[in-house]
Design a protein around this motif. Structure first.
Motif, PDB file in Angstrom:
ATOM      1  N   LYS A 197       4.936   7.872 -11.663  1.00  0.00           N
ATOM      2  CA  LYS A 197       6.277   7.263 -11.595  1.00  0.00           C
ATOM      3  C   LYS A 197       7.353   8.345 -11.719  1.00  0.00           C
ATOM      4  O   LYS A 197       8.313   8.365 -10.949  1.00  0.00           O
ATOM      5  N   ILE A 198       7.181   9.246 -12.668  1.00  0.00           N
ATOM      6  CA  ILE A 198       8.151  10.334 -12.861  1.00  0.00           C
ATOM      7  C   ILE A 198       8.213  11.208 -11.607  1.00  0.00           C
ATOM      8  O   ILE A 198       9.295  11.545 -11.124  1.00  0.00           O
ATOM      9  N   PRO A 244       4.646   2.142 -15.603  1.00  0.00           N
ATOM     10  CA  PRO A 244       5.581   2.327 -16.722  1.00  0.00           C
ATOM     11  C   PRO A 244       6.432   3.579 -16.514  1.00  0.00           C
ATOM     12  O   PRO A 244       6.021   4.511 -15.829  1.00  0.00           O
ATOM     13  N   HIS A 245       7.601   3.595 -17.112  1.00  0.00           N
ATOM     14  CA  HIS A 245       8.568   4.683 -16.884  1.00  0.00           C
ATOM     15  C   HIS A 245       8.049   6.059 -17.291  1.00  0.00           C
ATOM     16  O   HIS A 245       8.492   7.065 -16.780  1.00  0.00           O
ATOM     17  N   ASN A 282       0.811  -1.214   0.000  1.00  0.00           N
ATOM     18  CA  ASN A 282       0.000   0.000   0.000  1.00  0.00           C
ATOM     19  C   ASN A 282       0.850   1.273   0.000  1.00  0.00           C
ATOM     20  O   ASN A 282       0.314   2.370   0.019  1.00  0.00           O
ATOM     21  N   HIS A 283       2.168   1.148  -0.028  1.00  0.00           N
ATOM     22  CA  HIS A 283       3.081   2.307  -0.005  1.00  0.00           C
ATOM     23  C   HIS A 283       3.241   2.882  -1.417  1.00  0.00           C
ATOM     24  O   HIS A 283       3.271   2.154  -2.400  1.00  0.00           O
ATOM     25  N   TYR A 284       3.334   4.202  -1.495  1.00  0.00           N
ATOM     26  CA  TYR A 284       3.503   4.893  -2.782  1.00  0.00           C
ATOM     27  C   TYR A 284       4.699   4.338  -3.556  1.00  0.00           C
ATOM     28  O   TYR A 284       4.642   4.179  -4.778  1.00  0.00           O
ATOM     29  N   CYS A 285       5.773   4.031  -2.873  1.00  0.00           N
ATOM     30  CA  CYS A 285       6.974   3.512  -3.535  1.00  0.00           C
ATOM     31  C   CYS A 285       6.688   2.179  -4.226  1.00  0.00           C
ATOM     32  O   CYS A 285       7.149   1.945  -5.347  1.00  0.00           O
ATOM     33  N   HIS A 286       5.938   1.305  -3.574  1.00  0.00           N
ATOM     34  CA  HIS A 286       5.603   0.018  -4.180  1.00  0.00           C
ATOM     35  C   HIS A 286       4.756   0.238  -5.435  1.00  0.00           C
ATOM     36  O   HIS A 286       5.019  -0.353  -6.486  1.00  0.00           O
ATOM     37  N   LYS A 287       3.755   1.089  -5.304  1.00  0.00           N
ATOM     38  CA  LYS A 287       2.880   1.368  -6.446  1.00  0.00           C
ATOM     39  C   LYS A 287       3.676   1.952  -7.613  1.00  0.00           C
ATOM     40  O   LYS A 287       3.450   1.607  -8.769  1.00  0.00           O
ATOM     41  N   ALA A 288       4.626   2.840  -7.299  1.00  0.00           N
ATOM     42  CA  ALA A 288       5.427   3.485  -8.345  1.00  0.00           C
ATOM     43  C   ALA A 288       6.298   2.485  -9.103  1.00  0.00           C
ATOM     44  O   ALA A 288       6.522   2.640 -10.306  1.00  0.00           O
ATOM     45  N   THR A 289       6.774   1.450  -8.410  1.00  0.00           N
ATOM     46  CA  THR A 289       7.621   0.459  -9.085  1.00  0.00           C
ATOM     47  C   THR A 289       6.845  -0.328 -10.136  1.00  0.00           C
ATOM     48  O   THR A 289       7.441  -0.875 -11.056  1.00  0.00           O
ATOM     49  N   LEU A 290       5.548  -0.383 -10.005  1.00  0.00           N
ATOM     50  CA  LEU A 290       4.713  -1.154 -10.934  1.00  0.00           C
ATOM     51  C   LEU A 290       4.281  -0.351 -12.159  1.00  0.00           C
ATOM     52  O   LEU A 290       3.702  -0.902 -13.089  1.00  0.00           O
TER      53      LEU A 290
END
Length: 184
Positions: free
Chosen positions: A21-22, A15-16, A5-13
């Protein structure tokens, strides 16, 4: 392991080229010294209240255009015609309270600049404070700020820890950039 549920985990999933993600990889948590950029972050956080952050990121360029690149000196002197223009701009969040808060907060930042030299210097002057004290200070100083807006603004600009999980690939970059939360 980064919690799901962490923003970092979601961001890793993502696309670049995804805006979230940016933002996560290049903006969130990194220190900001420029007053106009600090103002922009504050106003984007205010406009996100009750909405999805992805929507704000999609409208960020529209906000920049509508608010003269978040030039504090220009926004502070907006008049009724500017308010009407903003409230009729479908590219931004057309909320009268948020528009009025933006103008009022620009005026308040001009006052802080007179007293402290810059918005950044005002933040540095009060750093470090616990979140509860930051929230009281922001509520006393600015319009349309509460606990969540204050927390996200301070995390996004490097004044409070927590923007990135320690196992996030971006965490060490943020630490290397010298955010204020590293200094007590």
């Amino acid at each position: 392991m980064i919690p799901e549920n962490h923003y970092c985990h979601k961001a890793t999933l993502l696309p670049h080229d995804n805006l979230d993600k940016i933002y996560h990889d290049t903006v969130y948590g990194f220190p900001v010294e420029d007053d106009n950029e600090l103002f922009e972050r504050l106003i984007l956080e205010i406009n996100q209240a009750g909405l999805n952050w992805s929507l704000i990121l999609k409208k960020q360029e529209n906000f920049r255009e509508a608010f003269d690149q978040f030039d504090i000196h220009k926004v502070a002197f907006y008049d009724d015609a500017d308010r009407d223009r903003l409230l009729n701009n479908a590219g931004i969040i057309r909320n009268k309270l948020k528009v009025n808060a933006t103008i009022s907060n620009a005026q308040q930042i001009l006052e802080l600049q007179k007293e402290y030299g810059s918005f950044a210097d005002w933040l540095d002057h009060h750093h470090p404070l616990p979140l509860k004290e930051w929230t009281k200070l922001f509520k006393k100083t600015f319009k349309f700020t509460g606990g969540e807006i204050t927390k996200e603004f301070l995390m996004s600009t490097g004044y409070l820890a927590g923007a990135h999980h320690k196992e996030c690939a971006v965490y060490q970059e943020v630490v290397g950039s010298g955010p204020a939360w590293l200094t007590k």
